[in-house]
Structure formats: structure tokens, C-alpha cells
Design a protein around this motif. Structure first.
Motif, PDB file in Angstrom:
ATOM      1  N   ASN A   1      27.984 -13.492 -19.020  1.00 19.68           N
ATOM      2  CA  ASN A   1      29.416 -13.695 -19.260  1.00 19.68           C
ATOM      3  C   ASN A   1      30.117 -14.351 -18.077  1.00 19.68           C
ATOM      4  O   ASN A   1      30.969 -15.221 -18.259  1.00 19.68           O
ATOM      5  CB  ASN A   1      30.078 -12.360 -19.593  1.00 19.68           C
ATOM      6  CG  ASN A   1      29.750 -11.889 -21.000  1.00 19.68           C
ATOM      7  OD1 ASN A   1      30.368 -12.318 -21.968  1.00 19.68           O
ATOM      8  ND2 ASN A   1      28.766 -11.023 -21.104  1.00 19.68           N
TER       9      ASN A   1
ATOM     10  N   LYS B   1      30.005 -18.122 -17.682  1.00 25.77           N
ATOM     11  CA  LYS B   1      30.868 -18.900 -18.566  1.00 25.77           C
ATOM     12  C   LYS B   1      32.259 -19.103 -17.969  1.00 25.77           C
ATOM     13  O   LYS B   1      33.037 -19.916 -18.465  1.00 25.77           O
ATOM     14  CB  LYS B   1      30.996 -18.200 -19.925  1.00 25.77           C
ATOM     15  CG  LYS B   1      29.672 -18.021 -20.660  1.00 25.77           C
ATOM     16  CD  LYS B   1      29.878 -17.212 -21.934  1.00 25.77           C
ATOM     17  CE  LYS B   1      28.546 -16.963 -22.633  1.00 25.77           C
ATOM     18  NZ  LYS B   1      28.707 -16.128 -23.851  1.00 25.77           N
TER      19      LYS B   1
ATOM     20  N   TRP C   1      33.322  -6.739 -13.421  1.00 23.70           N
ATOM     21  CA  TRP C   1      32.766  -6.414 -14.733  1.00 23.70           C
ATOM     22  C   TRP C   1      33.203  -5.028 -15.202  1.00 23.70           C
ATOM     23  O   TRP C   1      33.591  -4.834 -16.349  1.00 23.70           O
ATOM     24  CB  TRP C   1      31.253  -6.481 -14.703  1.00 23.70           C
ATOM     25  CG  TRP C   1      30.641  -5.973 -15.977  1.00 23.70           C
ATOM     26  CD1 TRP C   1      30.049  -4.770 -16.192  1.00 23.70           C
ATOM     27  CD2 TRP C   1      30.630  -6.651 -17.243  1.00 23.70           C
ATOM     28  NE1 TRP C   1      29.655  -4.645 -17.493  1.00 23.70           N
ATOM     29  CE2 TRP C   1      29.996  -5.794 -18.166  1.00 23.70           C
ATOM     30  CE3 TRP C   1      31.095  -7.894 -17.668  1.00 23.70           C
ATOM     31  CZ2 TRP C   1      29.814  -6.144 -19.496  1.00 23.70           C
ATOM     32  CZ3 TRP C   1      30.904  -8.244 -19.002  1.00 23.70           C
ATOM     33  CH2 TRP C   1      30.277  -7.377 -19.891  1.00 23.70           C
TER      34      TRP C   1
END
Length: 248
Positions: free
Chosen positions: A84, A87, A185
Motif C-alpha cells: 500500500n 502506491k 500504517w
């Protein structure tokens, strides 16, 4: 016959006899059974040679990072993070920074591994030596790992932790990079949206993970050296190694 020629003839004869005696002695020595002390000394030499070679290789510049066999990647728990973050703008750079940092930390800590391993080699018993000599290609390495792993982990981890705190890449330490990445995160995972998506926080102890992976790589390299010594006469760099491992 001229006296000078008689003298030269005697000289070459004596030299030839001395060489023949040395050859005969070498053959005789090689045919003699190895003593227990020779077996133990030979195996210890093999372990020391493997340890020194492995430590030198891994502690060199990019020793872990550029060797795909031992390169340390992020814990499996971090897979979803890297997928993730990569990206997002700058996300892949952050991932790459963490990976580079932990591998540099492992190389830095590897410099301290040799004294720990060499100290453990000194405790090898006669029974251990006999079993190792007739064991498989990695018998000595397996012995070293089996009998000393916990002690090595306990002794090695503080050095890893110290390396993790060093400023290595871009004025960041590996620990800071890891904490920043997992912190971002975990904020997402703990949010309302993250909970709806069933995202889990990452709580991996980086120093423990890194220490285990670093030791895995070290034992892998020691094992490769041991296998070479057993199989390749050219890798037996001392007379004792040649004699001990030629008898297998």
C-alpha cells in the motif's frame, strides 16, 4: 674423476636422498591414523576458517544487501504495508530506505559475530568431533547452530539494537525508519476506516526479527564454507585440514 665433479655428484645425491626422505615421510604421515586431538583440531580449524570467511564477507560493504541468499527483507507482517505504501508518493522510497537500513545494520553487527562463534568452538568435545567428522556436509555448522544459537541470539541482539540506532541512511536509523513506517500504517489500521477493512496493526519486534535473519545468513555462509572444505581439496587451506578431511 675430477675432485670437483665428485663433490657435485655427492651433493646432488644427498639432495635427492633428502627429497626422497621427505616424500616418504609425507606418505607415512598420511597413512597414519589420526589422533583424537588431530581430529578435534582439524574440525575447529574448519569452523574457524568458515567463521572468519563468512564474517568477512557479510560485514563488508553491502555484505547482506547485495547477496540475495542472505538479504534481509521486511517481516511478512509488513507485506500489506509495503504493497500500500508503494502506491503513495514517496512510499516506495521509504520502504527501500528501511530495507537498506536493516541490511546495513546487519553487516555492522556481523563484525562482532566472530569472537562469539570462535569462543563456542573451543568447547567442542571428542564425541562431538567424531560425530561431525562422519556427518553430512553441514554437520559442523548444524552443531554450532544447535548448541549455541540461544547464547548467540542473546549476545548478538544488543549489538543489532545498537546498530539499528545508528544513523546510516539519510540521517535516519533503521529503527527510526521502521517506527515511522509502521507508525503510519498502524494509524490507518486503528482508524474507523481501517477497522472496517479489518486491517491489523504491525507489532513485530524489529531487533529480534533482524537478529534471527542475520544469524540465519551467517550460518548459511558458514555452511557453504564447510561444504566446500569437505568436497573441494582446494578449499582446505592448511595441512591439518587436508589430512583430516581427506580421511572422510
Amino acid at each position: 674423476m675430477n675432485t670437483k665433479f665428485r663433490f657435485l655428484g655427492l651433493f646432488f645425491l644427498l639432495v635427492g636422498c633428502a627429497e626422497m626422505q621427505q616424500i616418504a615421510k609425507t606418505i607415512y604421515d598420511e597413512q597414519q591414523p589420526l589422533s583424537q586431538s588431530e581430529i578435534i583440531a582439524g574440525l575447529k580449524q574448519a569452523l574457524v576458517v568458515g567463521t572468519d570467511s563468512s564474517v568477512a564477507e557479510l560485514s563488508g560493504l553491502n555484505g547482506y544487501l547485495k547477496d540475495e541468499a542472505v538479504k534481509i527483507l521486511l517481516p511478512p507482517e509488513a507485506d500489506i504495508i509495503t504493497k500500500n505504501l508503494s502506491k503513495l508518493p514517496g512510499g516506495q522510497d521509504l520502504v527501500d530506505k528501511v530495507i537498506a537500513s536493516i541490511n546495513h545494520a546487519a553487516s555492522d553487527a556481523a563484525k562482532e559475530a566472530a569472537p562469539i562463534l570462535v569462543n563456542s568452538i573451543k568447547t567442542m568435545s571428542i564425541q562431538d568431533a567424531a560425530g561431525i567428522l562422519t556427518g553430512g556436509n553441514y554437520a559442523a555448522t548444524d552443531y554450532l547452530r544447535r548448541t549455541n544459537y540461544d547464547d548467540l541470539l542473546a549476545l548478538y541482539q544488543p549489538k543489532i539494537e545498537g546498530s539499528l540506532d545508528k544513523k546510516i541512511v539519510g540521517n535516519y536509523s533503521a529503527q527510526q525508519s521502521w517506527d515511522e513506517m509502521t507508525g503510519k500504517w498502524n494509524q490507518v489500521a486503528g482508524s474507523f476506516v481501517g477497522q472496517l477493512a479489518d486491517l491489523e496493526a504491525v507489532e513485530t519486534d524489529l531487533s529480534t526479527y533482524l537478529t534471527k535473519r542475520a544469524l540465519d545468513g551467517l550460518f548459511l555462509k558458514i555452511g557453504e564454507t564447510e561444504k566446500n572444505i569437505r568436497e573441494d581439496p582446494a578449499a582446505r587451506v592448511t595441512d591439518l585440514l587436508k589430512r583430516v578431511f581427506a580421511r572422510q
